[in-house]
Design a protein around this motif. Structure first.
Motif, PDB file in Angstrom:
ATOM      1  N   GLY A  59       0.533  -1.133  -0.071  1.00 15.92           N
ATOM      2  CA  GLY A  59      -0.501  -0.419  -0.334  1.00 15.92           C
ATOM      3  C   GLY A  59       1.120   1.205  -0.418  1.00 15.92           C
ATOM      4  O   GLY A  59       2.263   1.446   0.568  1.00 15.92           O
ATOM      5  N   GLY A  60       0.133   2.564   0.291  1.00 12.81           N
ATOM      6  CA  GLY A  60       0.810   3.575  -0.108  1.00 12.81           C
ATOM      7  C   GLY A  60       0.318   4.287  -0.650  1.00 12.81           C
ATOM      8  O   GLY A  60      -1.284   4.695  -0.721  1.00 12.81           O
ATOM      9  N   LEU A  61       0.957   5.777  -0.950  1.00 14.16           N
ATOM     10  CA  LEU A  61      -0.121   6.965  -1.805  1.00 14.16           C
ATOM     11  C   LEU A  61       0.574   7.301  -3.250  1.00 14.16           C
ATOM     12  O   LEU A  61       1.957   6.732  -3.758  1.00 14.16           O
ATOM     13  CB  LEU A  61       0.784   8.535  -1.052  1.00 14.16           C
ATOM     14  N   SER A 107      -0.824   3.803 -10.340  1.00 13.62           N
ATOM     15  CA  SER A 107      -0.863   1.624  -9.844  1.00 13.62           C
ATOM     16  C   SER A 107      -0.085   2.378  -9.193  1.00 13.62           C
ATOM     17  O   SER A 107       1.150   1.797  -8.952  1.00 13.62           O
ATOM     18  CB  SER A 107      -0.060   0.812 -10.981  1.00 13.62           C
ATOM     19  N   LEU A 108      -0.532   1.206  -8.207  1.00 14.41           N
ATOM     20  CA  LEU A 108      -0.009   0.179  -6.840  1.00 14.41           C
ATOM     21  C   LEU A 108      -0.420  -1.289  -7.003  1.00 14.41           C
ATOM     22  O   LEU A 108      -0.838  -2.269  -7.789  1.00 14.41           O
ATOM     23  CB  LEU A 108      -0.764  -0.025  -5.798  1.00 14.41           C
ATOM     24  N   THR A 112      -6.640  -6.478 -10.900  1.00 14.01           N
ATOM     25  CA  THR A 112      -6.355  -8.304 -11.264  1.00 14.01           C
ATOM     26  C   THR A 112      -6.066  -8.705 -10.167  1.00 14.01           C
ATOM     27  O   THR A 112      -5.150  -8.534  -9.482  1.00 14.01           O
ATOM     28  CB  THR A 112      -5.596  -7.952 -13.198  1.00 14.01           C
ATOM     29  N   ILE A 113      -6.966  -9.364  -9.362  1.00 12.58           N
ATOM     30  CA  ILE A 113      -6.207 -10.678  -9.121  1.00 12.58           C
ATOM     31  C   ILE A 113      -5.765 -11.616  -9.204  1.00 12.58           C
ATOM     32  O   ILE A 113      -5.545 -12.483 -10.828  1.00 12.58           O
ATOM     33  CB  ILE A 113      -7.240 -10.641  -7.446  1.00 12.58           C
ATOM     34  N   SER A 114      -4.683 -12.401  -8.400  1.00  6.19           N
ATOM     35  CA  SER A 114      -4.141 -13.195  -8.831  1.00  6.19           C
ATOM     36  C   SER A 114      -2.875 -14.033  -7.740  1.00  6.19           C
ATOM     37  O   SER A 114      -3.039 -13.672  -6.024  1.00  6.19           O
ATOM     38  CB  SER A 114      -2.350 -12.917 -10.363  1.00  6.19           C
ATOM     39  N   MET A 131      -3.333  -3.030  -9.288  1.00  9.44           N
ATOM     40  CA  MET A 131      -4.174  -1.906  -9.802  1.00  9.44           C
ATOM     41  C   MET A 131      -3.466  -1.073  -9.978  1.00  9.44           C
ATOM     42  O   MET A 131      -3.043  -0.633  -9.811  1.00  9.44           O
ATOM     43  CB  MET A 131      -4.847  -1.276  -8.210  1.00  9.44           C
ATOM     44  N   ASN A 132      -4.430  -1.238 -11.862  1.00  8.21           N
ATOM     45  CA  ASN A 132      -4.359   0.073 -12.615  1.00  8.21           C
ATOM     46  C   ASN A 132      -5.655   1.302 -11.937  1.00  8.21           C
ATOM     47  O   ASN A 132      -6.362   0.999 -12.176  1.00  8.21           O
ATOM     48  CB  ASN A 132      -3.809  -0.595 -13.716  1.00  8.21           C
ATOM     49  N   SER A 133      -4.707   2.226 -12.979  1.00  6.58           N
ATOM     50  CA  SER A 133      -5.878   3.392 -13.815  1.00  6.58           C
ATOM     51  C   SER A 133      -6.600   3.577 -12.251  1.00  6.58           C
ATOM     52  O   SER A 133      -7.556   4.182 -12.492  1.00  6.58           O
ATOM     53  CB  SER A 133      -7.040   3.063 -14.014  1.00  6.58           C
ATOM     54  N   LEU A 134      -5.792   4.189 -11.017  1.00  6.88           N
ATOM     55  CA  LEU A 134      -6.461   3.895  -9.768  1.00  6.88           C
ATOM     56  C   LEU A 134      -7.464   5.933  -8.863  1.00  6.88           C
ATOM     57  O   LEU A 134      -6.646   6.689  -9.967  1.00  6.88           O
ATOM     58  CB  LEU A 134      -5.536   3.830  -8.797  1.00  6.88           C
TER      59      LEU A 134
END
Length: 124
Positions: free
Chosen positions: A9-11, A17-18, A69-71, A83-86
């Motif tokens: 996590g983070g800012l 993306s994260l 996307t979960i993997s 997590m993209n396009s946050l």
């Protein structure tokens, strides 16, 4: 003792993306579905994504479809959430969870092991 530990996590700025990771220890989760939930300040904890034990079944809440996307890597007992396009509405504490089910359920009550959470903050 079962432990789930989230990280990543983070800012991040909107559009960024994260990648979240969830490492499981204490037992193997090869036969368990895994999920990600999130809780924004003042709101209920909500389902984000889930993956079956084999990775063959995934499920997402509508608001993250096409962006998250979960993997999983069962050799490492680790689940990921790319997590993209946050956007700012994704700001929340993200929790990893494990279910006795081998599938990918989306209801909170179906999960019996939870991590401590990791904060994701998206700035505009």
């Amino acid at each position: 003792q079962v432990q789930l530990v989230e990280s990543g996590g983070g800012l991040v700025q909107a559009g960024g993306s994260l990648r979240l990771s969830c490492a499981a220890s204490g037992r193997t989760f090869t036969r368990n579905g895994m999920g990600w939930f999130r809780q924004a300040l003042g709101k209920e904890r909500e389902f984000v994504a889930a993956i079956s034990w084999s990775g063959g079944i995934t499920a997402y809440v509508n608001s993250v479809k096409g962006r998250f996307t979960i993997s999983r890597d069962n050799t490492k007992n680790t689940v990921y959430l790319q997590m993209n396009s946050l956007n700012t509405e994704d700001t929340a504490v993200y929790y990893c969870a494990a279910t006795p089910s081998s599938s990918a359920p989306s209801y909170r009550y179906e999960y019996n092991y939870w991590g401590q959470g990791t904060q994701v903050t998206v700035s505009s």
